[in-house]
Design a protein around this motif. Sequence first.
Motif, PDB file in Angstrom:
ATOM      1  N   VAL A  22       0.846  -1.204   0.000  1.00 35.07           N
ATOM      2  CA  VAL A  22       0.000   0.000   0.000  1.00 35.07           C
ATOM      3  C   VAL A  22       0.883   1.256   0.000  1.00 35.07           C
ATOM      4  O   VAL A  22       0.500   2.298   0.543  1.00 35.07           O
ATOM      5  N   ASP A  23       2.027   1.171  -0.638  1.00 34.02           N
ATOM      6  CA  ASP A  23       2.927   2.322  -0.763  1.00 34.02           C
ATOM      7  C   ASP A  23       2.235   3.397  -1.596  1.00 34.02           C
ATOM      8  O   ASP A  23       1.938   3.194  -2.770  1.00 34.02           O
ATOM      9  N   GLY A  24       1.989   4.555  -0.981  1.00 31.50           N
ATOM     10  CA  GLY A  24       1.335   5.643  -1.690  1.00 31.50           C
ATOM     11  C   GLY A  24       2.281   6.497  -2.501  1.00 31.50           C
ATOM     12  O   GLY A  24       1.870   7.405  -3.224  1.00 31.50           O
ATOM     13  N   LEU A  25       3.577   6.218  -2.397  1.00 28.56           N
ATOM     14  CA  LEU A  25       4.590   7.016  -3.077  1.00 28.56           C
ATOM     15  C   LEU A  25       5.114   6.343  -4.339  1.00 28.56           C
ATOM     16  O   LEU A  25       5.510   7.016  -5.282  1.00 28.56           O
ATOM     17  N   VAL A  26       5.106   5.009  -4.339  1.00 31.48           N
ATOM     18  CA  VAL A  26       5.648   4.240  -5.460  1.00 31.48           C
ATOM     19  C   VAL A  26       4.631   3.178  -5.856  1.00 31.48           C
ATOM     20  O   VAL A  26       4.250   2.351  -5.024  1.00 31.48           O
ATOM     21  N   THR A  27       4.188   3.213  -7.098  1.00 31.09           N
ATOM     22  CA  THR A  27       3.214   2.224  -7.563  1.00 31.09           C
ATOM     23  C   THR A  27       3.919   0.908  -7.902  1.00 31.09           C
ATOM     24  O   THR A  27       5.145   0.870  -8.095  1.00 31.09           O
ATOM     25  N   ALA A  28       3.138  -0.163  -7.995  1.00 32.85           N
ATOM     26  CA  ALA A  28       3.699  -1.459  -8.384  1.00 32.85           C
ATOM     27  C   ALA A  28       4.330  -1.368  -9.771  1.00 32.85           C
ATOM     28  O   ALA A  28       5.408  -1.927 -10.024  1.00 32.85           O
ATOM     29  N   GLU A  29       3.668  -0.649 -10.665  1.00 28.84           N
ATOM     30  CA  GLU A  29       4.196  -0.487 -12.027  1.00 28.84           C
ATOM     31  C   GLU A  29       5.564   0.213 -11.995  1.00 28.84           C
ATOM     32  O   GLU A  29       6.500  -0.187 -12.680  1.00 28.84           O
ATOM     33  N   GLU A  30       5.679   1.256 -11.145  1.00 26.13           N
ATOM     34  CA  GLU A  30       6.955   1.967 -11.043  1.00 26.13           C
ATOM     35  C   GLU A  30       8.041   1.078 -10.442  1.00 26.13           C
ATOM     36  O   GLU A  30       9.189   1.090 -10.882  1.00 26.13           O
ATOM     37  N   ALA A  31       7.675   0.299  -9.435  1.00 25.51           N
ATOM     38  CA  ALA A  31       8.654  -0.583  -8.801  1.00 25.51           C
ATOM     39  C   ALA A  31       9.156  -1.652  -9.780  1.00 25.51           C
ATOM     40  O   ALA A  31      10.294  -2.122  -9.672  1.00 25.51           O
TER      41      ALA A  31
ATOM     42  N   ASP B 219       3.177   0.211   4.004  1.00 27.58           N
ATOM     43  CA  ASP B 219       3.289   1.401   3.168  1.00 27.58           C
ATOM     44  C   ASP B 219       4.751   1.615   2.744  1.00 27.58           C
ATOM     45  O   ASP B 219       5.537   0.672   2.716  1.00 27.58           O
ATOM     46  N   HIS B 220       5.100   2.858   2.442  1.00 29.17           N
ATOM     47  CA  HIS B 220       6.441   3.132   1.924  1.00 29.17           C
ATOM     48  C   HIS B 220       7.540   2.688   2.890  1.00 29.17           C
ATOM     49  O   HIS B 220       8.608   2.252   2.470  1.00 29.17           O
ATOM     50  N   MET B 221       7.273   2.795   4.187  1.00 28.82           N
ATOM     51  CA  MET B 221       8.283   2.428   5.177  1.00 28.82           C
ATOM     52  C   MET B 221       8.016   1.044   5.779  1.00 28.82           C
ATOM     53  O   MET B 221       8.289   0.793   6.952  1.00 28.82           O
ATOM     54  N   TYR B 222       7.513   0.127   4.970  1.00 26.60           N
ATOM     55  CA  TYR B 222       7.197  -1.235   5.423  1.00 26.60           C
ATOM     56  C   TYR B 222       8.393  -1.905   6.097  1.00 26.60           C
ATOM     57  O   TYR B 222       8.234  -2.726   7.010  1.00 26.60           O
ATOM     58  N   LEU B 223       9.601  -1.583   5.654  1.00 25.18           N
ATOM     59  CA  LEU B 223      10.777  -2.306   6.157  1.00 25.18           C
ATOM     60  C   LEU B 223      11.062  -2.005   7.626  1.00 25.18           C
ATOM     61  O   LEU B 223      11.820  -2.751   8.270  1.00 25.18           O
ATOM     62  N   VAL B 224      10.480  -0.946   8.194  1.00 23.17           N
ATOM     63  CA  VAL B 224      10.664  -0.671   9.619  1.00 23.17           C
ATOM     64  C   VAL B 224      10.182  -1.861  10.448  1.00 23.17           C
ATOM     65  O   VAL B 224      10.790  -2.233  11.448  1.00 23.17           O
ATOM     66  N   ASP B 225       9.092  -2.479  10.012  1.00 20.98           N
ATOM     67  CA  ASP B 225       8.497  -3.595  10.766  1.00 20.98           C
ATOM     68  C   ASP B 225       8.803  -4.965  10.172  1.00 20.98           C
ATOM     69  O   ASP B 225       8.419  -5.981  10.754  1.00 20.98           O
ATOM     70  N   HIS B 226       9.464  -5.006   9.025  1.00 20.50           N
ATOM     71  CA  HIS B 226       9.627  -6.284   8.331  1.00 20.50           C
ATOM     72  C   HIS B 226      11.079  -6.594   7.965  1.00 20.50           C
ATOM     73  O   HIS B 226      11.338  -7.267   6.966  1.00 20.50           O
ATOM     74  N   GLY B 227      12.027  -6.131   8.784  1.00 20.85           N
ATOM     75  CA  GLY B 227      13.436  -6.371   8.481  1.00 20.85           C
ATOM     76  C   GLY B 227      13.790  -7.832   8.322  1.00 20.85           C
ATOM     77  O   GLY B 227      14.447  -8.229   7.357  1.00 20.85           O
ATOM     78  N   ARG B 228      13.325  -8.654   9.255  1.00 21.66           N
ATOM     79  CA  ARG B 228      13.649 -10.088   9.198  1.00 21.66           C
ATOM     80  C   ARG B 228      13.079 -10.735   7.935  1.00 21.66           C
ATOM     81  O   ARG B 228      13.760 -11.543   7.274  1.00 21.66           O
ATOM     82  N   GLU B 229      11.849 -10.349   7.586  1.00 22.36           N
ATOM     83  CA  GLU B 229      11.226 -10.910   6.377  1.00 22.36           C
ATOM     84  C   GLU B 229      11.955 -10.450   5.116  1.00 22.36           C
ATOM     85  O   GLU B 229      12.094 -11.207   4.149  1.00 22.36           O
ATOM     86  N   VAL B 230      12.432  -9.203   5.128  1.00 20.94           N
ATOM     87  CA  VAL B 230      13.210  -8.706   3.985  1.00 20.94           C
ATOM     88  C   VAL B 230      14.477  -9.544   3.814  1.00 20.94           C
ATOM     89  O   VAL B 230      14.823  -9.954   2.703  1.00 20.94           O
ATOM     90  N   LEU B 231      15.150  -9.839   4.913  1.00 19.52           N
ATOM     91  CA  LEU B 231      16.361 -10.667   4.850  1.00 19.52           C
ATOM     92  C   LEU B 231      16.049 -12.060   4.317  1.00 19.52           C
ATOM     93  O   LEU B 231      16.813 -12.623   3.522  1.00 19.52           O
TER      94      LEU B 231
END
Length: 244
Positions: free
Chosen positions: A193-202, A221-233
Amino acid sequence: MTQTGASAGHGERTTLLCVPFAGAGPSFFHPWRAPAVGRWRVTSVELPGRERRILETPYRNVVEAAKGSIDDVVADLGPGARTVLFGHSLGAVLAYELVHLLSERDVHVERLVVSGSPGPWTQRERRAAGLPDEEFLARVEEFAGFRHEALDHPEMRELILPALQADCEMHEAYVPSTDEPVSVPVTSLRGDVDGLVTAEEARQWQDATTAEFSYREFPGDHMYLVDHGREVLDVIEAECARGH
């Protein structure tokens, strides 16, 4: 450069080089060290104007920031290093520039992982640079869907604001140093649900590589990685394993 202690040696282990987003420093990625044990040595690009380099003048141009950082990055990685680059938002385009420079420096980049970013040739339409301080902070908060608690303390805000303003300026004015795509695999990540970057842009990052491309989304949202660091790794590990 900051790095973990236990795995700081330049051995065969791949290094995960993290490139901070606007206003952030290496400490944002410190919590990634524990879940990265046994997978990567986590290190970060240290830009002037924040944390240990708070008194230095921040960059206002992404290409200059990459060129000014590359010697420190190469020294930290060591010769013949195996490296994965991760960058979020501003960090994504800075990481992209670093990949171009690392290709000339005997550093094997296994993958570029970009997050919360349109492709490098897409100009940022919504802007914050140049606004008065309060309007600037309100616009940044609106963009990110995230407010750093330090900004509520006048003394801390005075320290943080110059780097944040310079970062936004260089991000919004970014033009790639070359039209040549990189030759390493690219994974693009985005909050769903990033309001700054669309899926198409990504997904535009597919045009920035001659190698394999993949796209993944996370809840947030845009700062999803604040809560999802482990999942990103976990996703970075899976993507790298898939690439071998």
